[in-house]
Design a protein around this motif. Structure first.
Motif, short mmCIF file in Angstrom:
data_model
loop_
_atom_site.label_atom_id
_atom_site.label_comp_id
_atom_site.label_asym_id
_atom_site.label_seq_id
_atom_site.Cartn_x
_atom_site.Cartn_y
_atom_site.Cartn_z
N GLU A 148 0.82 -1.21 0.00
CA GLU A 148 0.00 0.00 0.00
C GLU A 148 0.86 1.27 0.00
O GLU A 148 0.33 2.37 -0.24
N THR A 149 2.16 1.14 0.25
CA THR A 149 3.03 2.32 0.24
C THR A 149 3.69 2.54 -1.13
O THR A 149 4.37 3.56 -1.32
N TYR A 150 3.51 1.63 -2.07
CA TYR A 150 4.17 1.77 -3.36
C TYR A 150 3.69 3.02 -4.09
O TYR A 150 2.48 3.29 -4.16
N HIS A 151 4.61 3.77 -4.66
CA HIS A 151 4.27 4.97 -5.42
C HIS A 151 5.47 5.34 -6.28
O HIS A 151 6.58 4.85 -6.08
N LEU A 152 5.25 6.25 -7.21
CA LEU A 152 6.31 6.77 -8.06
C LEU A 152 6.48 8.26 -7.72
O LEU A 152 5.63 9.06 -8.06
N SER A 196 4.14 12.39 4.42
CA SER A 196 4.88 11.23 4.91
C SER A 196 4.97 11.27 6.43
O SER A 196 5.29 12.31 7.01
N HIS A 197 4.67 10.12 7.05
CA HIS A 197 4.81 9.98 8.49
C HIS A 197 5.88 8.94 8.78
O HIS A 197 5.97 7.91 8.09
N ARG A 198 6.68 9.18 9.78
CA ARG A 198 7.69 8.20 10.17
C ARG A 198 7.06 7.13 11.05
O ARG A 198 6.21 7.41 11.87
N SER A 199 7.53 5.89 10.88
CA SER A 199 7.03 4.77 11.66
C SER A 199 8.19 3.82 11.93
O SER A 199 9.17 3.79 11.20
N HIS A 200 8.06 3.05 13.01
CA HIS A 200 9.11 2.10 13.35
C HIS A 200 9.18 0.97 12.32
O HIS A 200 10.25 0.46 12.00
N ASP A 201 8.03 0.56 11.80
CA ASP A 201 7.98 -0.61 10.92
C ASP A 201 8.08 -0.25 9.44
O ASP A 201 8.78 -0.91 8.68
N ALA A 202 7.38 0.78 9.02
CA ALA A 202 7.33 1.13 7.60
C ALA A 202 6.86 2.56 7.46
O ALA A 202 6.18 3.09 8.35
N PRO A 203 7.20 3.20 6.35
CA PRO A 203 6.68 4.56 6.14
C PRO A 203 5.17 4.55 5.98
O PRO A 203 4.60 3.58 5.48
N VAL A 204 4.54 5.63 6.41
CA VAL A 204 3.09 5.78 6.26
C VAL A 204 2.86 7.03 5.42
O VAL A 204 3.37 8.10 5.74
N TYR A 205 2.07 6.88 4.35
CA TYR A 205 1.82 7.99 3.44
C TYR A 205 0.33 8.33 3.43
O TYR A 205 -0.50 7.45 3.20
N GLU A 206 0.03 9.59 3.66
CA GLU A 206 -1.34 10.07 3.67
C GLU A 206 -1.58 10.94 2.44
O GLU A 206 -0.84 11.89 2.19
N SER A 207 -2.63 10.63 1.69
CA SER A 207 -2.99 11.45 0.53
C SER A 207 -3.64 12.74 1.01
O SER A 207 -4.66 12.72 1.68
#
Length: 198
Positions: free
Chosen positions: A33-37, A159-170
């Motif tokens: 779900e984080t994949y983007h260009l 972009s939000h920082r996370s311990h496990d994976a980046p979190v991206y909010e549209s």
């Protein structure tokens, strides 16, 4: 807030790229779900007037729908940013869109992007130098090809920082036909200042 402009991916492309994942020591795969260009990294913006200028600038970018196609894989070994990525087949339409976004953001007051645009989709982070298993993965997927998928808008992400994976909010979507359309839950008024959440 930490912002970037990017193309979201189709479900088909997400499924294709997620199928490349496999356990490799030292490799941390990003959630599909984080994949983007990424078209343009903007950075940390704390000024509301500048945020509104960015909104107006991106809303002014013109273009027509076009197709993108994942093609091959690669590796970036920059210090602290070692990544596995999927390439995207170059196209004039993609290059024009990225150039127009760059020009619009510079007019809004942002400094010029120093890095050359290389379209890619980040898939995983590396914990160190690529080992034999990582190189084998790359060789095994170097000829990967996806079917073309039509893109009708680009997106401003937070972009939000996370311990496990980046979190991206549209934050906002900018259709190529002009104007702004709001994602679910966002209040966006085309052509008016402060069109996205701050």
């Amino acid at each position: 807030m930490r912002l970037f402009a990017a193309l979201d991916l189709s479900g088909e492309h997400r499924r294709l790229l997620s199928s490349l994942r496999r356990p490799i020591p030292g490799v941390t795969w990003y959630p599909p779900e984080t994949y983007h260009l990424t078209l343009r990294f903007i950075g940390d913006i704390t000024s509301r007037p500048l945020l509104e200028e960015i909104d107006h600038a991106l809303a002014s970018v013109e273009g027509a729908a076009f197709a993108i196609e994942p093609s091959g894989v690669g590796i970036s070994t920059l210090p602290a940013r070692a990544r596995l990525w999927a390439g995207v087949r170059p196209s004039d339409a993609l290059a024009r869109l990225q150039s127009r976004i760059e020009t619009a953001l510079r007019r809004a007051g942002l400094p010029a992007e120093k890095k050359r645009f290389q379209p890619h989709i980040a898939l995983a982070a590396l914990g160190g130098a690529p080992d034999a298993e990582t190189i084998q993965w790359m060789q095994g997927h170097n000829l990967m090809r996806g079917t073309p998928a039509t893109i009708g808008h680009f997106t401003l992400f937070r972009s939000h920082r996370s311990h496990d994976a980046p979190v991206y909010e549209s934050c906002a979507e900018y259709p190529f036909s002009g104007g702004i359309s709001a994602p679910a839950g966002m209040s966006v008024m085309p052509g008016e200042p402060g069109g996205f959440a701050f």
